[in-house]
Scaffold this motif. Structure first.
Motif, PDB file in Angstrom:
ATOM      1  N   LEU A   1      41.892  36.843  20.041  1.00  0.00           N
ATOM      2  CA  LEU A   1      42.651  36.232  21.139  1.00  0.00           C
ATOM      3  C   LEU A   1      42.665  34.708  21.021  1.00  0.00           C
ATOM      4  O   LEU A   1      43.697  34.069  21.264  1.00  0.00           O
ATOM      5  CB  LEU A   1      42.057  36.653  22.481  1.00  0.00           C
ATOM      6  N   LEU A   2      41.528  34.142  20.656  1.00  0.00           N
ATOM      7  CA  LEU A   2      41.445  32.681  20.494  1.00  0.00           C
ATOM      8  C   LEU A   2      42.357  32.206  19.363  1.00  0.00           C
ATOM      9  O   LEU A   2      42.998  31.156  19.480  1.00  0.00           O
ATOM     10  CB  LEU A   2      39.996  32.263  20.232  1.00  0.00           C
TER      11      LEU A   2
ATOM     12  N   VAL B   1      43.328  31.367  37.548  1.00  0.00           N
ATOM     13  CA  VAL B   1      43.699  30.076  38.144  1.00  0.00           C
ATOM     14  C   VAL B   1      43.029  28.938  37.393  1.00  0.00           C
ATOM     15  O   VAL B   1      43.673  27.945  37.023  1.00  0.00           O
ATOM     16  CB  VAL B   1      43.306  30.037  39.630  1.00  0.00           C
ATOM     17  N   LEU B   2      41.716  29.056  37.154  1.00  0.00           N
ATOM     18  CA  LEU B   2      40.984  27.994  36.457  1.00  0.00           C
ATOM     19  C   LEU B   2      41.466  27.850  35.021  1.00  0.00           C
ATOM     20  O   LEU B   2      41.628  26.729  34.517  1.00  0.00           O
ATOM     21  CB  LEU B   2      39.484  28.285  36.479  1.00  0.00           C
ATOM     22  N   PHE B   3      41.697  28.981  34.349  1.00  0.00           N
ATOM     23  CA  PHE B   3      42.162  28.920  32.964  1.00  0.00           C
ATOM     24  C   PHE B   3      43.547  28.291  32.905  1.00  0.00           C
ATOM     25  O   PHE B   3      43.826  27.467  32.032  1.00  0.00           O
ATOM     26  CB  PHE B   3      42.194  30.318  32.349  1.00  0.00           C
ATOM     27  N   GLY B   4      44.421  28.672  33.833  1.00  0.00           N
ATOM     28  CA  GLY B   4      45.765  28.114  33.857  1.00  0.00           C
ATOM     29  C   GLY B   4      45.771  26.623  34.135  1.00  0.00           C
ATOM     30  O   GLY B   4      46.596  25.879  33.608  1.00  0.00           O
TER      31      GLY B   4
ATOM     32  N   LEU C   1      42.042  43.424  22.614  1.00  0.00           N
ATOM     33  CA  LEU C   1      41.734  42.680  21.388  1.00  0.00           C
ATOM     34  C   LEU C   1      40.419  41.926  21.526  1.00  0.00           C
ATOM     35  O   LEU C   1      40.053  41.488  22.627  1.00  0.00           O
ATOM     36  CB  LEU C   1      42.858  41.686  21.079  1.00  0.00           C
ATOM     37  N   PRO C   2      39.681  41.735  20.409  1.00  0.00           N
ATOM     38  CA  PRO C   2      38.433  40.953  20.443  1.00  0.00           C
ATOM     39  C   PRO C   2      38.710  39.508  20.839  1.00  0.00           C
ATOM     40  O   PRO C   2      39.813  38.984  20.610  1.00  0.00           O
ATOM     41  CB  PRO C   2      37.918  41.042  19.001  1.00  0.00           C
TER      42      PRO C   2
ATOM     43  N   HIS D   1      37.930  37.869  29.329  1.00  0.00           N
ATOM     44  CA  HIS D   1      36.793  38.056  28.423  1.00  0.00           C
ATOM     45  C   HIS D   1      35.628  37.132  28.766  1.00  0.00           C
ATOM     46  O   HIS D   1      34.462  37.530  28.680  1.00  0.00           O
ATOM     47  CB  HIS D   1      37.229  37.802  26.977  1.00  0.00           C
ATOM     48  N   ILE D   2      35.957  35.884  29.121  1.00  0.00           N
ATOM     49  CA  ILE D   2      34.882  34.904  29.355  1.00  0.00           C
ATOM     50  C   ILE D   2      34.513  34.791  30.831  1.00  0.00           C
ATOM     51  O   ILE D   2      33.675  33.962  31.206  1.00  0.00           O
ATOM     52  CB  ILE D   2      35.272  33.507  28.805  1.00  0.00           C
TER      53      ILE D   2
END
Length: 354
Positions: free
Chosen positions: A9-10, A235-238, A4-5, A229-230
């Motif tokens: 997703l956001l 780990v950092l996102f969580g 998905l774009p 995507h970014i």
């Protein structure tokens, strides 16, 4: 969801976070009603049930991540969630105590100190467990995960015992703290909703729980795809965005408690949730059949140390009870905020070098 774009997703992530916010507030409200009517908090089993109910988003994310063998997101969300939920107390102090004494001054009691010590003890086992051999598992259990659960239950028992009385002046409650007993806002919430039958409250609770569990899974899946995507590690996102999303209900319910003058409950909800979150490592171990903590990254251990540091600052705040406010918050809250911001900057530094 990886196909998905990013924009889609956001939107999915934001929608799931919104559902968790609304459902989480309802969960907390109905938990207060059921706790008051069924006297759940008066029994050790009730305390365990309430802890699980108020941490359903994290439970859903842990189960989803474990089933997809995405352990990094689960560990980062649990340990990052402890740090960021401690910072929720900063928000409650700054926005909920306007024109009044700082949050720790009004909440100070030895029962909260016991809860803070339980958090530190559990996190100490997390660090020790991360150094254990990766093959030390039997019956889908690991020593560290089991010990965390034992310490958590022991902490609940001590908190329950302290609420019945402590051999200290004023039962361990500091002079000048809140006049009404801890949890009085739960009774107020129950009385405001006395038109709501217990059966209907159970139904609303069940619907909110299912919505929270479903949204937690969507958060984990969409969050993992967004991180890809970014170019941000799971780990950092969580530990940051995902942990913040699952902490939204705590902000709302905490502000409600503080505005009703139930400062001790606001503190207790945060410490209680933080002590419970590492228990989810046992869930992850049972699902995967693998030791989870030995797979912890440097960033996970860093987050654990940060969470311990933030908890100790508030523990000292509860003991020394600073009355001065700086930038609309107590000195201890300001120190926690500064340490957390520095800690997150350090987290990215650790992530890029490990």
């Amino acid at each position: 969801m990886e196909s998905l774009p990013l924009a889609v997703l956001l939107l999915i992530f934001a929608a799931a976070a919104a559902v968790i916010w609304v459902a989480g507030v309802q969960l907390s409200k109905q938990t207060d009603i059921l706790d008051d009517r069924l006297h759940l908090g008066s029994a050790l089993g009730g305390l365990i049930l309430l802890a699980i109910a108020t941490n359903l988003p994290e439970l859903a994310i842990t189960v989803s991540a474990a089933l997809s063998n995405n352990i990094g997101v689960a560990v980062g969300n649990i340990l990052g969630g402890i740090a960021i939920q401690t910072v929720v107390l900063v928000v409650l102090d700054a926005l909920g105590t306007k024109g009044k004494d700082p949050l720790s001054y009004r909440a100070a009691s030895l029962t909260l100190v016991i809860e803070a010590v339980t958090v530190v003890a559990v996190l100490g086992v997390v660090i020790a467990g991360s150094q254990m051999p990766g093959n030390l598992v039997a019956f889908r259990l690991t020593p560290a995960a089991v010990l965390i659960v034992v310490i958590w239950i022991l902490g609940l028992f001590l908190v329950q015992r302290s609420q019945k009385g402590l051999p200290w002046h004023e039962q361990g409650d500091a002079p000048g703290a809140q006049d009404k007993p801890r949890g009085h806002s739960k009774k107020q919430n129950s009385e405001k909703n006395k038109h709501l039958s217990t059966g209907k409250s159970v139904l609303i609770f069940s619907i909110a729980a299912l919505a929270t569990l479903g949204s937690g899974v969507v958060l984990e899946r969409s969050g993992d795809a967004i991180a890809g995507h970014i170019g941000l590690s799971g780990v950092l996102f969580g530990a940051t965005f995902l942990a913040l999303a699952t902490s939204l209900p705590e902000i709302s319910t905490g502000l409600t408690s503080v505005k009703q003058g139930d400062y001790k409950l606001a503190f207790s909800d945060i410490f209680g949730g933080n002590a419970f979150l590492p228990v989810l490592f046992l869930v992850a171990v049972l699902i995967t059949g693998q030791p989870v903590l030995p797979q912890a990254h440097a960033t996970d251990i860093y987050l654990t140390a940060l969470a311990i540091l933030l908890t100790l600052v508030y523990l000292l705040g509860l003991l020394f009870r600073p009355k001065k406010k700086v930038l609309a918050m107590g000195v201890d809250s300001l120190v926690v905020l500064v340490l957390y911001l520095l800690g997150i900057a350090g987290l990215f530094a650790v992530a890029t070098t490990s």
